[in-house]
Design an enzyme around this catalytic site. Structure first.
Site, mmCIF file in Angstrom:
data_model
loop_
_atom_site.group_PDB
_atom_site.id
_atom_site.type_symbol
_atom_site.label_atom_id
_atom_site.label_comp_id
_atom_site.label_asym_id
_atom_site.label_seq_id
_atom_site.Cartn_x
_atom_site.Cartn_y
_atom_site.Cartn_z
ATOM 1 N N ASN A 101 0.866 -1.181 0.000
ATOM 2 C CA ASN A 101 0.000 0.000 0.000
ATOM 3 C C ASN A 101 0.904 1.233 0.000
ATOM 4 O O ASN A 101 1.485 1.568 1.024
ATOM 5 C CB ASN A 101 -0.882 -0.039 1.263
ATOM 6 C CG ASN A 101 -1.662 1.240 1.467
ATOM 7 O OD1 ASN A 101 -1.799 2.062 0.558
ATOM 8 N ND2 ASN A 101 -2.180 1.419 2.682
ATOM 9 N N GLU A 128 -5.227 -4.627 10.612
ATOM 10 C CA GLU A 128 -4.162 -3.654 10.806
ATOM 11 C C GLU A 128 -4.416 -2.872 12.093
ATOM 12 O O GLU A 128 -5.201 -1.914 12.100
ATOM 13 C CB GLU A 128 -4.116 -2.683 9.623
ATOM 14 C CG GLU A 128 -3.821 -3.352 8.305
ATOM 15 C CD GLU A 128 -3.231 -2.386 7.297
ATOM 16 O OE1 GLU A 128 -2.167 -2.688 6.759
ATOM 17 O OE2 GLU A 128 -3.818 -1.317 7.072
ATOM 18 N N GLU A 173 -6.361 4.988 7.836
ATOM 19 C CA GLU A 173 -6.184 6.419 7.531
ATOM 20 C C GLU A 173 -7.459 7.005 6.930
ATOM 21 O O GLU A 173 -7.773 8.171 7.139
ATOM 22 C CB GLU A 173 -4.959 6.601 6.626
ATOM 23 C CG GLU A 173 -3.678 6.405 7.443
ATOM 24 C CD GLU A 173 -2.529 5.755 6.687
ATOM 25 O OE1 GLU A 173 -2.512 5.774 5.451
ATOM 26 O OE2 GLU A 173 -1.635 5.200 7.382
ATOM 27 N N GLY A 201 2.808 2.392 10.562
ATOM 28 C CA GLY A 201 3.756 3.478 10.343
ATOM 29 C C GLY A 201 4.461 3.922 11.612
ATOM 30 O O GLY A 201 5.074 4.978 11.662
ATOM 31 N N SER A 218 3.739 -2.074 10.097
ATOM 32 C CA SER A 218 5.199 -2.118 10.240
ATOM 33 C C SER A 218 5.815 -3.478 9.887
ATOM 34 O O SER A 218 6.766 -3.906 10.526
ATOM 35 C CB SER A 218 5.617 -1.679 11.650
ATOM 36 O OG SER A 218 5.148 -0.361 11.910
ATOM 37 N N HIS A 267 -9.253 1.485 5.057
ATOM 38 C CA HIS A 267 -7.939 1.638 5.698
ATOM 39 C C HIS A 267 -8.060 2.592 6.885
ATOM 40 O O HIS A 267 -8.849 3.535 6.852
ATOM 41 C CB HIS A 267 -6.919 2.171 4.682
ATOM 42 C CG HIS A 267 -5.532 2.141 5.229
ATOM 43 N ND1 HIS A 267 -5.039 3.144 6.026
ATOM 44 C CD2 HIS A 267 -4.561 1.206 5.143
ATOM 45 C CE1 HIS A 267 -3.814 2.817 6.400
ATOM 46 N NE2 HIS A 267 -3.490 1.657 5.872
ATOM 47 N N LYS A 312 0.129 4.301 -0.224
ATOM 48 C CA LYS A 312 -0.480 5.510 0.374
ATOM 49 C C LYS A 312 -0.225 6.706 -0.544
ATOM 50 O O LYS A 312 -0.216 6.535 -1.759
ATOM 51 C CB LYS A 312 0.064 5.728 1.793
ATOM 52 C CG LYS A 312 -0.021 4.447 2.626
ATOM 53 C CD LYS A 312 0.279 4.640 4.072
ATOM 54 C CE LYS A 312 0.138 3.310 4.786
ATOM 55 N NZ LYS A 312 0.314 3.421 6.221
HETATM 56 P P1 PGA Z 1 3.156 0.350 7.473
HETATM 57 O O1 PGA Z 1 1.686 0.548 6.853
HETATM 58 O O2 PGA Z 1 3.687 -0.950 6.917
HETATM 59 O O3 PGA Z 1 3.957 1.540 6.987
HETATM 60 O O4 PGA Z 1 3.017 0.308 8.939
HETATM 61 C C1 PGA Z 1 0.803 -0.531 6.713
HETATM 62 C C2 PGA Z 1 -0.521 -0.042 6.177
HETATM 63 O O5 PGA Z 1 -0.997 1.008 6.600
HETATM 64 O O6 PGA Z 1 -1.134 -0.697 5.307
#
Ligand code: PGA
Length: 249
Positions: free
Chosen positions: A10, A171, A101, A177, A210, A99, A12
């Site tokens: 992803n 998640e 976010e 992140g 992560s 997601h 983003k």
């Molecule tokens: P990340 O993001 O691997 O940077 O933690 C995962 C995601 O939000 O899909």
């Protein structure tokens, strides 16, 4: 027999059109050793403006690709939104929905996410449905009730064939992140619980938060984790593919 691993990236709001072209110039060679591995499915989810170079690169490499969001109406007065028919012209097959976010920064509700999921299924496409709890929800002991609400709101009214078509991505918001990963046991506990709640042993459930080369083996070896949804580490071909290499050991 070893299980099939889904390695989904992803991006983003990263990778412009030209950066996507550069990514694939490098990815093609890096991916060559894995190309015929029947136990690996790689997918990349790019911003809308990078969908053209993504579609070209992904089709050439034979990987899955998709968008990170979509609106549920097919057209009309919805300034700033992108419809399913718009994505279909790019031969997009998979779409990330729900997601964290989108939920927490853009305040998308369970109801909107459920409508989007149904519209994507009706179009014959595959939703990659994300769900997970915040740190506050985990610490107050509400992890499972929050996730039950998120999962049930999307599953409500779907046929069993539709339920099976969705790819689920657990998640935990506190692990996205942040560099903080759920322990393999924490991730497995939720993924196993989700499989029971969904009520279908065959569904694909990914873990995200992560994931990187250094923690991939332990996470992906867990019984109920079928793959990873990767943010930061998916931005470079080497760090992305290292996740599968680490799992294979
Ligand atoms: P990340 O993001 O691997 O940077 O933690 C995962 C995601 O939000 O899909």
């Amino acid at each position: 027999m070893s299980k099939k691993i889904y390695l989904y990236g992803n991006w983003k709001m990263n990778n412009t059109y030209s950066e996507t072209e550069k990514f694939f110039a490098e990815f093609e060679g890096a991916y060559a050793p894995y190309k015929n591995d029947a136990n690996l499915e790689v997918g990349i989810f790019a911003p809308f403006t990078s969908l053209w170079p993504l579609s070209q690169g992904a089709q050439k490499c034979g990987i899955v690709y998709g968008a990170q969001n979509v609106y549920y109406e097919p057209k009309g007065a919805f300034t700033g939104e992108i419809s399913i028919p718009m994505l279909q012209e790019y031969k997009v097959t998979h779409i990330i929905l729900g997601h964290s976010e989108r939920r927490h920064i853009f305040l998308e509700s369970d109801e909107v996410i459920a409508k989007k999921t149904k519209a994507v299924l009706d179009a014959g496409m595959i939703p990659v449905f994300c769900y997970g709890e915040t740190l506050e929800e985990r610490e107050s002991g509400n992890t499972f009730s929050v996730m039950e609400r998120q999962l049930k709101s999307v599953l409500n009214g779907l046929t069993s064939a539709e339920v099976e078509k969705i790819i689920y991505a657990y998640e935990p918001v506190w692990a996205i992140g942040t560099g903080k990963t759920a322990t393999p046991d924490q991730a497995e506990e939720v993924c196993g619980w989700s499989r029971k709640l969904i009520g279908d042993d065959k569904v694909v459930i990914l873990y995200g938060g992560s994931v990187k080369g250094s923690n991939a083996k332990e996470l992906l070896s867990m019984k109920d984790i079928d793959g990873a949804l990767v943010g930061g580490a998916s931005l470079k071909p080497a760090s992305f593919l290292e996740i599968y290499a680490a799992y294979k050991g």
